[in-house]
Scaffold this active site. Structure first.
Site, PDB file in Angstrom:
ATOM      1  N   ASN A   1      54.317  90.706  24.686  1.00 52.50           N
ATOM      2  CA  ASN A   1      55.278  91.406  25.542  1.00 52.50           C
ATOM      3  C   ASN A   1      54.617  92.569  26.264  1.00 52.50           C
ATOM      4  OD1 ASN A   1      57.005  89.615  24.440  1.00 52.50           O
ATOM      5  ND2 ASN A   1      58.018  91.054  23.067  1.00 52.50           N
TER       6      ASN A   1
ATOM      7  N   ASP B   1      56.620  95.035  27.632  1.00 48.94           N
ATOM      8  CA  ASP B   1      57.728  95.973  27.841  1.00 48.94           C
ATOM      9  C   ASP B   1      57.593  97.292  27.090  1.00 48.94           C
ATOM     10  OD1 ASP B   1      58.407  95.292  25.171  1.00 48.94           O
ATOM     11  OD2 ASP B   1      59.877  93.788  25.814  1.00 48.94           O
TER      12      ASP B   1
ATOM     13  N   HIS C   1      48.922  90.769  26.618  1.00 45.69           N
ATOM     14  CA  HIS C   1      49.208  90.435  28.017  1.00 45.69           C
ATOM     15  C   HIS C   1      49.387  91.674  28.891  1.00 45.69           C
ATOM     16  CE1 HIS C   1      50.708  86.090  26.880  1.00 45.69           C
ATOM     17  NE2 HIS C   1      49.412  86.264  26.739  1.00 45.69           N
TER      18      HIS C   1
ATOM     19  N   GLY D   1      59.713  85.089  17.681  1.00 46.47           N
ATOM     20  CA  GLY D   1      60.314  85.101  19.020  1.00 46.47           C
ATOM     21  C   GLY D   1      59.395  84.622  20.120  1.00 46.47           C
TER      22      GLY D   1
HETATM   23  P1  OAD Z   1      59.349  82.396  25.878  1.00 51.92           P
HETATM   24  O1  OAD Z   1      60.417  82.737  26.852  1.00 51.92           O
HETATM   25  O2  OAD Z   1      58.485  81.232  26.162  1.00 51.92           O
HETATM   26  O3  OAD Z   1      59.994  82.114  24.457  1.00 51.92           O
HETATM   27  C1  OAD Z   1      60.940  82.977  23.891  1.00 51.92           C
HETATM   28  C2  OAD Z   1      61.206  82.506  22.486  1.00 51.92           C
HETATM   29  O4  OAD Z   1      62.063  83.455  21.881  1.00 51.92           O
HETATM   30  C3  OAD Z   1      61.902  81.134  22.390  1.00 51.92           C
HETATM   31  O5  OAD Z   1      61.277  80.390  21.367  1.00 51.92           O
HETATM   32  C4  OAD Z   1      63.333  81.515  21.989  1.00 51.92           C
HETATM   33  O6  OAD Z   1      63.934  80.515  21.154  1.00 51.92           O
HETATM   34  C5  OAD Z   1      63.095  82.779  21.206  1.00 51.92           C
HETATM   35  N1  OAD Z   1      64.239  83.705  21.140  1.00 51.92           N
HETATM   36  C6  OAD Z   1      65.177  83.977  22.076  1.00 51.92           C
HETATM   37  N2  OAD Z   1      66.030  84.917  21.629  1.00 51.92           N
HETATM   38  C7  OAD Z   1      65.626  85.233  20.365  1.00 51.92           C
HETATM   39  C8  OAD Z   1      66.099  86.122  19.364  1.00 51.92           C
HETATM   40  N3  OAD Z   1      67.176  86.898  19.552  1.00 51.92           N
HETATM   41  N4  OAD Z   1      65.422  86.180  18.194  1.00 51.92           N
HETATM   42  C9  OAD Z   1      64.338  85.402  17.966  1.00 51.92           C
HETATM   43  N5  OAD Z   1      63.848  84.550  18.875  1.00 51.92           N
HETATM   44  C10 OAD Z   1      64.481  84.464  20.050  1.00 51.92           C
HETATM   45  O7  OAD Z   1      58.505  83.714  25.673  1.00 51.92           O
HETATM   46  P2  OAD Z   1      57.048  83.881  25.070  1.00 51.92           P
HETATM   47  O8  OAD Z   1      56.794  82.883  23.991  1.00 51.92           O
HETATM   48  O9  OAD Z   1      56.862  85.312  24.776  1.00 51.92           O
HETATM   49  O10 OAD Z   1      52.939  85.281  29.650  1.00 51.92           O
HETATM   50  O11 OAD Z   1      56.165  83.510  26.323  1.00 51.92           O
HETATM   51  C11 OAD Z   1      54.785  83.617  26.190  1.00 51.92           C
HETATM   52  C12 OAD Z   1      54.186  84.044  27.485  1.00 51.92           C
HETATM   53  O12 OAD Z   1      54.599  83.164  28.525  1.00 51.92           O
HETATM   54  C13 OAD Z   1      54.638  85.389  27.985  1.00 51.92           C
HETATM   55  O13 OAD Z   1      53.913  86.452  27.431  1.00 51.92           O
HETATM   56  C14 OAD Z   1      54.352  85.296  29.436  1.00 51.92           C
HETATM   57  C15 OAD Z   1      54.995  83.961  29.660  1.00 51.92           C
HETATM   58  O14 OAD Z   1      54.704  83.347  30.801  1.00 51.92           O
HETATM   59  C16 OAD Z   1      52.450  85.716  30.798  1.00 51.92           C
HETATM   60  O15 OAD Z   1      53.125  86.230  31.663  1.00 51.92           O
HETATM   61  C17 OAD Z   1      50.964  85.535  30.897  1.00 51.92           C
END
Ligand code: OAD
Length: 252
Positions: free
Chosen positions: A104, A106, A121, A189
């Site tokens: 993240n 943020d 990132h 997450g």
């Molecule tokens: P994703 O948007 O791919 O995945 C979010 C995950 O969080 C999913 O598996 C959801 O099921 C889960 N989720 C949603 N709400 C939740 C909650 N309240 N508690 C627990 N889990 C929850 O985001 P990332 O995996 O972070 O990279 O994405 C990885 C990277 O792809 C990011 O850092 C970014 C993106 O493109 C870059 O920008 C290089």
């Protein structure tokens, strides 16, 4: 909501000398930060985030990409850490060799009090020149279009990692070292589709650590780690810390 955790997890958490944690956008979802793979809302509903987060997108339409990051930065500034962020900061108090590796950008883990944070990132509040790559101080963040680098006149971009770019070497080395020395690895997450971050839990597991996924719904790592817990991290993480270490007030 009462949550019951497997006793093996609680015992391993209590005994752990070294813990590594990987977080993704899901950990900030309950703070109101949109994840990457959920449908976007409002103004941004018609864009795929993956298509905005790339050097090619910035070259083709720097104003659009700048405005998207300005929007995300404004959301992050208005957001507050949620109980999941605070529980991870509390875990670091309990187990000093805790490394929080986050995808993240943020800044919410820092704001919740976590100190040993590795930002794989980058961070939304830092900027660099898109031409020479050097950091640039931006005091007043222009929302409409990217300003120019005072040194070379190149366009200024957010200091985040885009698709197709390498991770910051130091951050990756720190993440890998923590992954290799931990006895417990928590993956929270994240959809687990963006490499090399998504490799870390598998590296930890190959090195003998106990690996746990905490996620709202099964993602790419489903079935691959030692334990998978599905539910909101803002509920599961505080419950886990209490189950392992008791209420904060009762153990001071
Ligand atoms: P994703 O948007 O791919 O995945 C979010 C995950 O969080 C999913 O598996 C959801 O099921 C889960 N989720 C949603 N709400 C939740 C909650 N309240 N508690 C627990 N889990 C929850 O985001 P990332 O995996 O972070 O990279 O994405 C990885 C990277 O792809 C990011 O850092 C970014 C993106 O493109 C870059 O920008 C290089």
């Amino acid at each position: 909501m009462t949550v019951t955790f497997p006793s093996e997890l609680i015992e391993r958490l209590r005994a752990a000398q070294s813990v590594a944690i990987l977080t993704g956008a899901g950990v900030s979802a309950e703070s109101g930060m949109p994840t990457f793979r959920d449908a976007q809302t409002g103004l941004w509903a018609r864009y795929d985030p993956a298509e905005l987060a790339s050097p090619a997108a910035f070259r083709a339409n720097p104003v659009l990409v700048w405005q998207w990051y300005a929007y995300r930065r404004a959301l992050a500034e208005a957001a507050a850490p949620n109980p999941g962020h605070y529980a991870l900061a509390e875990l670091e108090q309990r187990i000093p060799d805790t490394t929080l590796i986050t995808q993240n950008v943020d800044g919410l883990h820092h704001r919740a009090g976590s100190r040993n944070v590795v930002e794989l990132h980058g961070n939304l509040t830092r900027y660099r020149c898109s031409d020479d790559g050097a950091p640039v101080e931006v005091t007043i963040v222009e929302k409409d279009a990217p300003p120019r680098c005072p040194r070379c006149g190149g366009l200024i971009r957010p200091d985040v990692v885009w698709f197709g770019e390498l991770l910051p070497q130091h951050a990756w080395n720190m993440a890998l070292a923590a992954t290799r020395r931990c006895s417990l690895f928590l993956c929270i997450g994240t959809s687990g589709v963006v490499r090399p971050a998504a490799d870390l839990p598998l590296i930890a597991q190959a090195d003998g650590a106990y690996t746990v996924e905490i996620n709202l719904a099964p993602g790419a790592l489903a079935g691959q780690l030692n334990l998978h817990l599905y539910g909101p991290s803002g509920t599961l993480l505080p419950a886990l810390v209490v189950a392992a270490f008791g209420e904060r007030s009762s153990i001071g």
